[in-house]
Scaffold this motif. Structure first.
Motif, PDB file in Angstrom:
ATOM      1  N   SER A  68       0.805  -1.232   0.000  1.00 53.69           N
ATOM      2  CA  SER A  68       0.000   0.000   0.000  1.00 53.69           C
ATOM      3  C   SER A  68       0.834   1.276   0.000  1.00 53.69           C
ATOM      4  CB  SER A  68      -0.979  -0.003   1.180  1.00 53.69           C
ATOM      5  OG  SER A  68      -0.299  -0.082   2.417  1.00 53.69           O
ATOM      6  N   PRO A  69       2.033   1.327   0.637  1.00 46.23           N
ATOM      7  CA  PRO A  69       2.813   2.567   0.581  1.00 46.23           C
ATOM      8  C   PRO A  69       3.222   2.972  -0.837  1.00 46.23           C
ATOM      9  CG  PRO A  69       3.634   1.136   2.323  1.00 46.23           C
ATOM     10  CD  PRO A  69       2.661   0.334   1.533  1.00 46.23           C
ATOM     11  N   PHE A  70       3.262   2.013  -1.751  1.00 47.75           N
ATOM     12  CA  PHE A  70       3.693   2.321  -3.110  1.00 47.75           C
ATOM     13  C   PHE A  70       2.544   2.870  -3.968  1.00 47.75           C
ATOM     14  CE2 PHE A  70       6.501  -0.929  -1.413  1.00 47.75           C
ATOM     15  CZ  PHE A  70       7.748  -0.401  -1.704  1.00 47.75           C
ATOM     16  N   PHE A  71       1.334   2.861  -3.408  1.00 47.41           N
ATOM     17  CA  PHE A  71       0.181   3.401  -4.121  1.00 47.41           C
ATOM     18  C   PHE A  71      -0.207   4.790  -3.638  1.00 47.41           C
ATOM     19  CE2 PHE A  71      -0.346  -1.181  -4.746  1.00 47.41           C
ATOM     20  CZ  PHE A  71      -0.662  -1.239  -6.090  1.00 47.41           C
ATOM     21  N   SER A  72       0.500   5.299  -2.617  1.00 51.19           N
ATOM     22  CA  SER A  72       0.146   6.612  -2.070  1.00 51.19           C
ATOM     23  C   SER A  72       1.401   7.303  -1.564  1.00 51.19           C
ATOM     24  CB  SER A  72      -0.861   6.467  -0.930  1.00 51.19           C
ATOM     25  OG  SER A  72      -0.307   5.694   0.119  1.00 51.19           O
ATOM     26  N   SER A  73       1.294   8.594  -1.353  1.00 48.03           N
ATOM     27  CA  SER A  73       2.427   9.352  -0.796  1.00 48.03           C
ATOM     28  C   SER A  73       1.993   9.947   0.539  1.00 48.03           C
ATOM     29  CB  SER A  73       2.852  10.459  -1.765  1.00 48.03           C
ATOM     30  OG  SER A  73       1.761  11.266  -2.112  1.00 48.03           O
ATOM     31  N   ASN A  74       2.580   9.442   1.603  1.00 44.31           N
ATOM     32  CA  ASN A  74       2.218   9.890   2.947  1.00 44.31           C
ATOM     33  C   ASN A  74       3.415  10.506   3.667  1.00 44.31           C
ATOM     34  OD1 ASN A  74      -0.488   9.051   2.816  1.00 44.31           O
ATOM     35  ND2 ASN A  74       0.096   6.944   3.307  1.00 44.31           N
ATOM     36  N   GLY A  75       4.229  11.249   2.934  1.00 41.76           N
ATOM     37  CA  GLY A  75       5.351  11.954   3.551  1.00 41.76           C
ATOM     38  C   GLY A  75       6.365  11.019   4.163  1.00 41.76           C
ATOM     39  N   ASP A  76       6.920  11.438   5.299  1.00 46.27           N
ATOM     40  CA  ASP A  76       7.979  10.669   5.959  1.00 46.27           C
ATOM     41  C   ASP A  76       7.497   9.294   6.388  1.00 46.27           C
ATOM     42  OD1 ASP A  76       9.665  12.783   5.600  1.00 46.27           O
ATOM     43  OD2 ASP A  76       9.457  13.566   7.645  1.00 46.27           O
ATOM     44  N   GLN A  77       6.249   9.215   6.866  1.00 44.90           N
ATOM     45  CA  GLN A  77       5.711   7.923   7.301  1.00 44.90           C
ATOM     46  C   GLN A  77       5.630   6.954   6.130  1.00 44.90           C
ATOM     47  OE1 GLN A  77       5.173   6.851  10.334  1.00 44.90           O
ATOM     48  NE2 GLN A  77       4.499   4.829   9.593  1.00 44.90           N
ATOM     49  N   GLY A  78       5.171   7.454   4.984  1.00 46.78           N
ATOM     50  CA  GLY A  78       5.105   6.615   3.793  1.00 46.78           C
ATOM     51  C   GLY A  78       6.476   6.137   3.357  1.00 46.78           C
ATOM     52  N   ASP A  79       7.470   7.026   3.465  1.00 43.52           N
ATOM     53  CA  ASP A  79       8.839   6.647   3.095  1.00 43.52           C
ATOM     54  C   ASP A  79       9.372   5.549   4.018  1.00 43.52           C
ATOM     55  OD1 ASP A  79       8.828   8.491   1.057  1.00 43.52           O
ATOM     56  OD2 ASP A  79       9.891  10.037   2.195  1.00 43.52           O
ATOM     57  N   LYS A  80       9.043   5.654   5.302  1.00 43.25           N
ATOM     58  CA  LYS A  80       9.476   4.624   6.259  1.00 43.25           C
ATOM     59  C   LYS A  80       8.832   3.279   5.933  1.00 43.25           C
ATOM     60  CE  LYS A  80      10.240   7.789  10.146  1.00 43.25           C
ATOM     61  NZ  LYS A  80       9.754   8.221  11.486  1.00 43.25           N
ATOM     62  N   GLU A  81       7.529   3.313   5.587  1.00 39.55           N
ATOM     63  CA  GLU A  81       6.819   2.071   5.262  1.00 39.55           C
ATOM     64  C   GLU A  81       7.367   1.448   3.981  1.00 39.55           C
ATOM     65  OE1 GLU A  81       2.823   3.442   5.147  1.00 39.55           O
ATOM     66  OE2 GLU A  81       2.545   3.335   7.328  1.00 39.55           O
ATOM     67  N   LYS A  82       7.702   2.277   3.012  1.00 41.94           N
ATOM     68  CA  LYS A  82       8.316   1.771   1.781  1.00 41.94           C
ATOM     69  C   LYS A  82       9.654   1.106   2.078  1.00 41.94           C
ATOM     70  CE  LYS A  82       6.354   4.934  -1.662  1.00 41.94           C
ATOM     71  NZ  LYS A  82       6.647   6.010  -2.624  1.00 41.94           N
ATOM     72  N   LYS A  83      10.445   1.755   2.925  1.00 45.54           N
ATOM     73  CA  LYS A  83      11.761   1.180   3.258  1.00 45.54           C
ATOM     74  C   LYS A  83      11.614  -0.163   3.961  1.00 45.54           C
ATOM     75  CE  LYS A  83      16.236   2.134   5.348  1.00 45.54           C
ATOM     76  NZ  LYS A  83      16.353   0.737   5.820  1.00 45.54           N
ATOM     77  N   LEU A  84      10.639  -0.271   4.873  1.00 47.37           N
ATOM     78  CA  LEU A  84      10.407  -1.549   5.555  1.00 47.37           C
ATOM     79  C   LEU A  84      10.018  -2.632   4.558  1.00 47.37           C
ATOM     80  CD1 LEU A  84       8.464  -0.397   8.761  1.00 47.37           C
ATOM     81  CD2 LEU A  84      10.772  -1.381   8.667  1.00 47.37           C
ATOM     82  N   ALA A  85       9.145  -2.278   3.615  1.00 44.34           N
ATOM     83  CA  ALA A  85       8.718  -3.237   2.595  1.00 44.34           C
ATOM     84  C   ALA A  85       9.899  -3.658   1.724  1.00 44.34           C
ATOM     85  CB  ALA A  85       7.614  -2.631   1.732  1.00 44.34           C
ATOM     86  N   MET A  86      10.699  -2.693   1.313  1.00 51.16           N
ATOM     87  CA  MET A  86      11.837  -3.008   0.447  1.00 51.16           C
ATOM     88  C   MET A  86      12.884  -3.834   1.180  1.00 51.16           C
ATOM     89  SD  MET A  86      12.206   0.497  -1.747  1.00 51.16           S
ATOM     90  CE  MET A  86      13.701  -0.099  -2.503  1.00 51.16           C
ATOM     91  N   ASP A  87      13.089  -3.552   2.456  1.00 49.62           N
ATOM     92  CA  ASP A  87      14.044  -4.346   3.251  1.00 49.62           C
ATOM     93  C   ASP A  87      13.598  -5.807   3.326  1.00 49.62           C
ATOM     94  OD1 ASP A  87      15.609  -2.129   3.666  1.00 49.62           O
ATOM     95  OD2 ASP A  87      14.929  -1.776   5.737  1.00 49.62           O
ATOM     96  N   ALA A  88      12.286  -6.017   3.521  1.00 50.58           N
ATOM     97  CA  ALA A  88      11.759  -7.386   3.604  1.00 50.58           C
ATOM     98  C   ALA A  88      11.907  -8.103   2.264  1.00 50.58           C
ATOM     99  CB  ALA A  88      10.297  -7.360   4.034  1.00 50.58           C
ATOM    100  N   ILE A  89      11.623  -7.389   1.173  1.00 51.33           N
ATOM    101  CA  ILE A  89      11.762  -7.990  -0.160  1.00 51.33           C
ATOM    102  C   ILE A  89      13.225  -8.287  -0.462  1.00 51.33           C
ATOM    103  CG2 ILE A  89      11.525  -7.514  -2.630  1.00 51.33           C
ATOM    104  CD1 ILE A  89       8.920  -6.022  -1.968  1.00 51.33           C
TER     105      ILE A  89
END
Length: 318
Positions: A12-33
């Motif tokens: 879901s973070p890759f479908f929306s832009s939620n500022g710093d929080q969204g960037d953190k969620e993207k990083k967590l997702a990418m780290d897991a992948i």
């Protein structure tokens, strides 16, 4: 998602832009992948953009189709001119695979033979194909970033979507005296996406142990294929997996293969070899050559398991 055996990643973070929080969620997702692809090449995705009711409808219609008499299903007999046998195929009774499938190329492909029945099946197949194509493009862009490649590198390298294909599959129940599943293997494409019914049966090899990929509603299973393994010079692993058939029920699933144009040259990228002083682990090859060798494994199975062609055919011995 505890107990599912493989990590679950929220897209879901890759479908929306939620500022710093969204960037953190993207990083967590990418780290897991990144971790999953480095270790064994399997993960699940949720909030992937494919509607749950569409996935369920596609599974239900495939069950209806595969229950039809053979003469109805054979109206979708394979098209020999296609890169792969598009249409309906059933493995023989004594085959260890013991499945039947309907293989389709993109909706606008000249190779497709869509079933006329059930009446709404074609529309649902076309819609699910389009959704999975978009999911494939998103996951490809995430892998691109995980690998540290230049922006849009993989998309520009792999921009021809006409070589993608999708299969609706039915695995027959196993008997007590036969091989009860498909032998372990890796996929020869870039990325594979699978959703399955409640019967399950998919397993992934992780740290030398077979881990059941138990069905979880509204998730799609993702595995990395041989092309990504070669391009990354084995930085990311092509997932080893198998299907173990139930002795009680048929298993229904869909697999979407995010593929590569046949004339493309595949070899380890300089970012993972010359630029970091690492020797290439594979010699280069044309993708359709490899696909033809893999197809020969099925049409003319070798008598010895060790003679089956896989990506190790192109490995450079050290």
């Amino acid at each position: 998602m505890a107990g599912s055996g493989i990590p679950t990643v929220d897209l879901s973070p890759f479908f929306s832009s939620n500022g710093d929080q969204g960037d953190k969620e993207k990083k967590l997702a990418m780290d897991a992948i990144y971790q999953s692809c480095s270790e064994h090449g399997f993960f699940r995705i949720v909030n992937h953009g494919v509607p749950l009711d569409l996935m369920n409808r596609a599974l239900q219609l495939s069950k209806t189709f595969f229950e039809y008499p053979d003469d109805e299903k054979l109206k979708c007999s394979p098209v020999s001119a296609a890169p792969l046998p598009a249409g309906y195929t059933r493995h023989p009774q004594n085959s260890p695979d013991r499945n039947e499938y309907l293989l389709l190329f993109p909706p606008n492909s000249r190779f497709n033979i869509y079933p006329q029945n059930p009446p709404e099946f074609r529309e649902v197949l076309e819609e699910i194909f389009s959704h999975l194509t978009r999911t494939g493009m998103l996951v490809e862009s995430i892998l691109n970033e995980c690998l540290g490649l230049p922006p849009n590198f993989l998309r520009e390298y792999n921009q021809d979507r006409s070589w993608d294909f999708m299969a609706a599959l039915r695995y027959f129940p196993a008997t007590k005296v036969e091989n009860n599943g498909i032998s372990e293997h890796e996929d020869g494409n870039l990325i594979t996406f699978v959703f399955q019914d409640e019967v399950g049966g998919l397993e992934v090899l992780k740290n030398g142990e077979w881990i059941p990929v138990t069905p979880v509603e509204d998730t799609i299973v993702v595995n990395v294929g041989d092309v990504i393994q070669v391009l990354s010079n084995k930085k990311f692993k092509s997932a080893t997996h198998r299907v173990v058939r139930s002795e009680e029920r048929s298993r229904f699933s869909y697999a979407y293969f995010y593929n590569l144009q046949g004339d493309k040259w595949v070899e380890p990228l300089s970012q993972f070899t010359k630029e970091i002083g690492e020797p290439p682990k594979y010699r280069g090859f044309q993708h359709k050559e490899y696909q033809q060798l893999r197809m020969r494994n099925k049409t003319h199975p070798p008598s010895r398991p060790e003679d089956v062609i896989n990506i190790s055919h192109y490995e450079i011995s050290t």
